[in-house]
Design a protein around this motif. Sequence first.
Motif, PDB file in Angstrom:
ATOM      1  N   ALA A   1       0.834  -1.208   0.000  1.00  0.00           N
ATOM      2  CA  ALA A   1       0.000   0.000   0.000  1.00  0.00           C
ATOM      3  C   ALA A   1       0.867   1.255   0.000  1.00  0.00           C
ATOM      4  O   ALA A   1       0.561   2.243  -0.685  1.00  0.00           O
ATOM      5  CB  ALA A   1      -0.942  -0.008   1.207  1.00  0.00           C
ATOM      6  N   ARG A   2       1.961   1.219   0.779  1.00  0.00           N
ATOM      7  CA  ARG A   2       2.869   2.363   0.790  1.00  0.00           C
ATOM      8  C   ARG A   2       3.504   2.560  -0.594  1.00  0.00           C
ATOM      9  O   ARG A   2       3.728   3.692  -1.038  1.00  0.00           O
ATOM     10  CB  ARG A   2       3.978   2.161   1.827  1.00  0.00           C
ATOM     11  N   ALA A   3       3.795   1.463  -1.274  1.00  0.00           N
ATOM     12  CA  ALA A   3       4.411   1.563  -2.597  1.00  0.00           C
ATOM     13  C   ALA A   3       3.521   2.333  -3.566  1.00  0.00           C
ATOM     14  O   ALA A   3       4.018   3.093  -4.410  1.00  0.00           O
ATOM     15  CB  ALA A   3       4.711   0.167  -3.141  1.00  0.00           C
ATOM     16  N   GLU A   4       2.206   2.160  -3.446  1.00  0.00           N
ATOM     17  CA  GLU A   4       1.297   2.904  -4.311  1.00  0.00           C
ATOM     18  C   GLU A   4       1.385   4.397  -4.037  1.00  0.00           C
ATOM     19  O   GLU A   4       1.243   5.216  -4.951  1.00  0.00           O
ATOM     20  CB  GLU A   4      -0.137   2.394  -4.139  1.00  0.00           C
ATOM     21  N   GLU A   5       1.649   4.770  -2.791  1.00  0.00           N
ATOM     22  CA  GLU A   5       1.816   6.187  -2.455  1.00  0.00           C
ATOM     23  C   GLU A   5       3.046   6.770  -3.141  1.00  0.00           C
ATOM     24  O   GLU A   5       3.108   7.977  -3.416  1.00  0.00           O
ATOM     25  CB  GLU A   5       1.952   6.364  -0.939  1.00  0.00           C
ATOM     26  N   PHE A   6       4.044   5.920  -3.417  1.00  0.00           N
ATOM     27  CA  PHE A   6       5.278   6.385  -4.026  1.00  0.00           C
ATOM     28  C   PHE A   6       5.308   6.205  -5.540  1.00  0.00           C
ATOM     29  O   PHE A   6       6.319   6.488  -6.172  1.00  0.00           O
ATOM     30  CB  PHE A   6       6.478   5.670  -3.396  1.00  0.00           C
ATOM     31  N   GLY A   7       4.203   5.725  -6.118  1.00  0.00           N
ATOM     32  CA  GLY A   7       4.129   5.668  -7.575  1.00  0.00           C
ATOM     33  C   GLY A   7       3.888   4.308  -8.184  1.00  0.00           C
ATOM     34  O   GLY A   7       3.781   4.195  -9.410  1.00  0.00           O
ATOM     35  N   ALA A   8       3.782   3.253  -7.378  1.00  0.00           N
ATOM     36  CA  ALA A   8       3.499   1.929  -7.937  1.00  0.00           C
ATOM     37  C   ALA A   8       2.094   1.918  -8.545  1.00  0.00           C
ATOM     38  O   ALA A   8       1.152   2.455  -7.963  1.00  0.00           O
ATOM     39  CB  ALA A   8       3.620   0.851  -6.876  1.00  0.00           C
TER      40      ALA A   8
END
Length: 350
Positions: A211-218
């Motif tokens: 979920a955090r990765a989506e915040e960074f652009g995933a």
Amino acid sequence: MKGLVYGGPGIREWTDVPDPKILQPTDVIVKMEATTICGSDLHVLKGDVPETPVGTVLGHEGVGVVTEVGDAVTAIRVGDRLLLSCMTTCGHCVNCRKGLLSHCLGEEGVPGDAWVFGHYLNGTQAEYVRVPYAETSTYKIPEGVEDRSAILLSDILPTGFEIGVQNGQVKPGDTVAVIGAGPVGLAAVATAGLQGAAKIISVDLDDNRLARAEEFGATAGVNSGAAEWREQLLALTDGEGVDVAMEAVGIPPTLQMATEIVRPGGHVANVGVHGKPVEIAMEKLWTKNITITMGLVNTTSLEMLLNLVAAGKLAVDRFVTHEFAFDEFEKAYDVFANAAKTNALKVLIH
């Protein structure tokens, strides 16, 4: 002054250490404003880095203010606020001239690499630090860039970008998978878009980190603990696999995963720090024209990334999940070392 001292495998202490002094005319002394903890610091503490002497102050990332300069230093003045690179480089040896800064030959006592802070020399987890080759190993921090953003540029942002994105030769329109959503893996996710990646798939065992990765652009996430993880990932790539698979964990199974999901003509960029040999199925990979790269960060992209952060084009302050004072170093280490329970990405100690 005080520093976080390596006392041998499993032993660390925030304790009194001698104040640093100017030893070479290219040195500066910096009063540390902020630092952080890296996975390589944990490796030293485990005893995995035997060349680090007992009694060494740990840490290789930092932001601070100059309090003293050597006689040969002309471009840095007392009072300048600096970002310290994780690589200490002379700028003029044969490797530096090639752009291979991570293997600078200039620093005294260094057997062929430029990771000196917290490795061969006293590091940045202290109240003050001596910075060798200051004019080629530090960067003036632009106005408006806070410590919590600047601290990410000492190491993890350049590492994710250079060893993952640049070495992986990410091109506009590429589909990229980043295996491991820890700090360096997320740094690769956050910077893959700079090279035009169209799809960025984060792969991890932890749904919270996905979920955090989506915040960074995933653009998608795959939990590698699922029995059908490979099928899920291939479904996101029309069954062909990814153009670039980045391994950002540092264990044999994840590097093996990377080789299984890359398409013919693709690239495997190993970013993770491996502590044991890895078996690679070369008999299967050579016919697919796969390129495999790895290496130490050179920090040649650091100034560019710093400019992007200063311009508001690259938001990195979200990497900092916990903050501590200098007299809370022991607690900071406990939180960072137990990231699976604490959900820590990067800790800011200031």
